[in-house]
Motif scaffolding. Structure first.
Motif, PDB file in Angstrom:
ATOM      1  N   ARG A 201       0.779  -1.237   0.122  1.00 12.57           N
ATOM      2  CA  ARG A 201      -0.043   0.081   0.104  1.00 12.57           C
ATOM      3  C   ARG A 201       0.925   1.081   0.024  1.00 12.57           C
ATOM      4  O   ARG A 201       0.562   2.211  -0.766  1.00 12.57           O
ATOM      5  CB  ARG A 201      -0.964   0.056   1.136  1.00 12.57           C
ATOM      6  CG  ARG A 201      -2.026   1.155   1.223  1.00 12.57           C
ATOM      7  CD  ARG A 201      -2.477   1.252   2.578  1.00 12.57           C
ATOM      8  NE  ARG A 201      -3.309  -0.065   2.972  1.00 12.57           N
ATOM      9  CZ  ARG A 201      -4.712  -0.061   2.710  1.00 12.57           C
ATOM     10  NH1 ARG A 201      -5.234   1.079   1.998  1.00 12.57           N
ATOM     11  NH2 ARG A 201      -5.129  -1.118   3.025  1.00 12.57           N
ATOM     12  N   LEU A 204       2.763   1.849  -3.413  1.00  8.66           N
ATOM     13  CA  LEU A 204       1.407   1.980  -4.440  1.00  8.66           C
ATOM     14  C   LEU A 204       1.262   3.725  -4.287  1.00  8.66           C
ATOM     15  O   LEU A 204       1.256   4.299  -5.456  1.00  8.66           O
ATOM     16  CB  LEU A 204       0.371   1.344  -4.334  1.00  8.66           C
ATOM     17  CG  LEU A 204      -0.729   1.955  -5.253  1.00  8.66           C
ATOM     18  CD1 LEU A 204      -0.504   1.346  -6.672  1.00  8.66           C
ATOM     19  CD2 LEU A 204      -2.063   1.236  -4.683  1.00  8.66           C
ATOM     20  N   ASN A 208       2.094   6.548  -6.985  1.00  5.95           N
ATOM     21  CA  ASN A 208       1.445   7.472  -7.601  1.00  5.95           C
ATOM     22  C   ASN A 208       1.636   9.045  -7.344  1.00  5.95           C
ATOM     23  O   ASN A 208       1.461   9.852  -8.221  1.00  5.95           O
ATOM     24  CB  ASN A 208      -0.017   6.996  -6.927  1.00  5.95           C
ATOM     25  CG  ASN A 208      -0.752   5.963  -7.728  1.00  5.95           C
ATOM     26  OD1 ASN A 208      -0.600   5.588  -8.714  1.00  5.95           O
ATOM     27  ND2 ASN A 208      -1.345   5.194  -7.025  1.00  5.95           N
ATOM     28  N   CYS A 219      -2.560   4.730 -10.380  1.00  6.40           N
ATOM     29  CA  CYS A 219      -2.337   3.269 -10.640  1.00  6.40           C
ATOM     30  C   CYS A 219      -3.237   2.734  -9.361  1.00  6.40           C
ATOM     31  O   CYS A 219      -3.023   3.134  -8.237  1.00  6.40           O
ATOM     32  CB  CYS A 219      -0.932   2.826 -10.397  1.00  6.40           C
ATOM     33  SG  CYS A 219      -0.614   0.890 -10.562  1.00  6.40           S
ATOM     34  N   GLN A 220      -3.946   1.631  -9.595  1.00  5.55           N
ATOM     35  CA  GLN A 220      -4.523   0.945  -8.389  1.00  5.55           C
ATOM     36  C   GLN A 220      -4.056  -0.406  -8.113  1.00  5.55           C
ATOM     37  O   GLN A 220      -4.625  -1.132  -7.020  1.00  5.55           O
ATOM     38  CB  GLN A 220      -6.150   0.736  -8.931  1.00  5.55           C
ATOM     39  CG  GLN A 220      -6.685   2.165  -9.183  1.00  5.55           C
ATOM     40  CD  GLN A 220      -8.339   1.868  -9.450  1.00  5.55           C
ATOM     41  OE1 GLN A 220      -8.417   1.301 -10.629  1.00  5.55           O
ATOM     42  NE2 GLN A 220      -9.328   2.447  -8.931  1.00  5.55           N
ATOM     43  N   GLY A 221      -3.011  -0.788  -8.748  1.00  9.93           N
ATOM     44  CA  GLY A 221      -2.279  -1.848  -8.160  1.00  9.93           C
ATOM     45  C   GLY A 221      -1.235  -2.341  -9.274  1.00  9.93           C
ATOM     46  O   GLY A 221      -1.242  -1.791 -10.539  1.00  9.93           O
ATOM     47  N   PHE A 222      -0.177  -3.128  -8.982  1.00  4.57           N
ATOM     48  CA  PHE A 222       0.983  -3.257  -9.849  1.00  4.57           C
ATOM     49  C   PHE A 222       1.220  -4.935  -9.487  1.00  4.57           C
ATOM     50  O   PHE A 222       1.067  -5.410  -8.224  1.00  4.57           O
ATOM     51  CB  PHE A 222       2.003  -2.620  -9.727  1.00  4.57           C
ATOM     52  CG  PHE A 222       2.615  -2.551  -8.317  1.00  4.57           C
ATOM     53  CD1 PHE A 222       3.531  -3.435  -7.838  1.00  4.57           C
ATOM     54  CD2 PHE A 222       2.358  -1.457  -7.387  1.00  4.57           C
ATOM     55  CE1 PHE A 222       4.109  -3.206  -6.649  1.00  4.57           C
ATOM     56  CE2 PHE A 222       2.964  -1.552  -6.260  1.00  4.57           C
ATOM     57  CZ  PHE A 222       3.761  -2.173  -5.722  1.00  4.57           C
TER      58      PHE A 222
END
Length: 390
Positions: A201, A204, A208, A219-222
């Motif tokens: 978290r 991320l 961002n 971005c909401q996840g990688f």
């Protein structure tokens, strides 16, 4: 015609041609005539003849009965002979040990060696004339005798393979179960690590912030494979990197999060395991048990055929008596391992989906790749923590 053969060795020199001799020292100084006759008297000539006598070449006559026809290639005979020397059994003793499945005389290691020298179908075809006693020479090499002995035991290749599968089953299934347990534990740990999830978290959020206002922002996840990029992204002055920046901030606010690998010990162990290899190992064990099951059924059929002819099964053959109970004993353990493997496949697919990856069947990463990504990232975090403390 040619004169009598010389009784002395010859000196193989190159004679000058007549043109070369004409103006040479040999002619000009009269050397061609040699020395006077008295220089080498009869005694000298006899000594010379004795010192350089030509030895008569004696042809070795093969000892009677020593010459053997080569039925197998020499290197093959040699390999068979080496293994037989390690067995330390006469051929009759070896045959009886194979029929009785005598583990005291044939250990798994010796069985593996024996399996490597069993004759091929091509070799047996070449030895076919020798299978009839009247067509068998009085003297045959031990490797050839061994090959002929194997023909006296029905389906000897399957017998040895089944025997090996039975005696090695406990060791092999235990190894498979240990690997399955490690992979199961790793999946469970990775699926429920609050510290790892908290760190993801944070990463991320940092990414961002840097990407704000660019196509990479929001971005909401990688994917876990992207974790390596945080350590690879250097600061403007090249003195540090993005991961070290994040670690510094997390260490000052939530330091316990940085010890996430302590919750993922099985994940680090699972990095060395290949799910495909574990699956292949279980299939190999399963194939051995299938062959054993097939052979046991065939023995029952043969037993019925013997009974129909009013004959008895050879008493020395202990195949069914010894391996039948072994198969019954191990069948349940094999079924349980297969069930665990199927369940693990579902766990891996679930884990892939959990981290935003496609399942393996749809081209997603292997479980090992996920474990390696996390473990490699964990080591990078540990290095960053150590640097921050120095």
């Amino acid at each position: 015609g040619a004169g009598p053969a010389s009784t002395t060795k010859s000196l193989f020199w190159q004679k000058l041609s007549q043109d070369a001799l004409a103006k040479s020292v040999w002619t000009l100084k009269g050397l061609s005539a040699g020395v006077e006759g008295s220089f080498f008297d009869e005694g000298d000539r006899a000594a010379l003849a004795e010192a350089f006598a030509r030895r008569a070449v004696r042809k070795k006559e093969p000892a009677e009965g020593a010459k053997e026809k080569q039925y197998l290639p020499k290197n093959r005979e040699q390999n068979i002979g080496i293994v037989l020397s390690h067995l330390k059994l006469s051929l009759p003793e070896l045959k009886l040990a194979l029929l009785q499945l005598d583990e005291a005389k044939l250990s798994p290691d010796l069985l593996c060696g024996l399996q490597s020298i069993l004759p091929t179908s091509e070799e047996m075809a070449a030895l076919q004339p020798l299978l009839r006693p009247e067509g068998r020479p009085a003297k045959l090499s031990l490797p050839v005798q061994f090959c002929l002995m194997t023909a006296e035991i029905p389906r000897i290749g399957n017998r040895v393979q089944c025997w090996l599968a039975a005696v090695q089953f406990p060791e092999h299934i235990e190894a498979v179960e240990e690997d399955l347990a490690t992979l199961e534990e790793a999946c469970g740990q990775l699926h429920g690590s609050p510290s790892l999830e908290r760190l993801l978290r944070v990463l991320l959020t940092v990414g961002n912030i840097l990407n704000e206002g660019t196509p990479h922002g929001g971005c909401q996840g990688f994917a876990l494979g992207e974790l390596e990029k945080f350590a690879a992204m250097r600061t403007t002055d090249n003195s540090s990197n993005l991961l070290e920046f994040v670690v510094g901030r997390v260490k000052s606010k939530e330091p316990a999060v940085l010890a996430f690998m302590k919750q993922l010990k099985a994940v680090a162990q699972a990095c060395t395991l290949s799910f495909a290899d574990v699956k292949a190992a279980l299939e190999e064990v399963s194939a051995g048990m299938r062959l054993l099951y097939s052979e046991l059924n065939l023995r029952e059929k043969e037993k019925a055929d013997f009974a129909a002819r009013g004959q008895e099964v050879p008493a020395a053959d202990a195949f069914s008596a010894k391996l039948g109970p072994v198969f019954a004993k191990h069948r349940e353990a094999l079924a349980q391992a297969k069930s665990r493997l199927h369940s693990l496949e579902q766990q891996v697919d679930s884990l892939c989906v959990y981290f935003g990856e496609r399942p393996l069947a749809e081209g997603g990463p292997e479980a090992t790749e996920l474990f390696q990504n996390i473990t490699s990232f964990g080591k990078q975090v540990e290095l960053a923590v150590a640097k921050a403390a120095s």
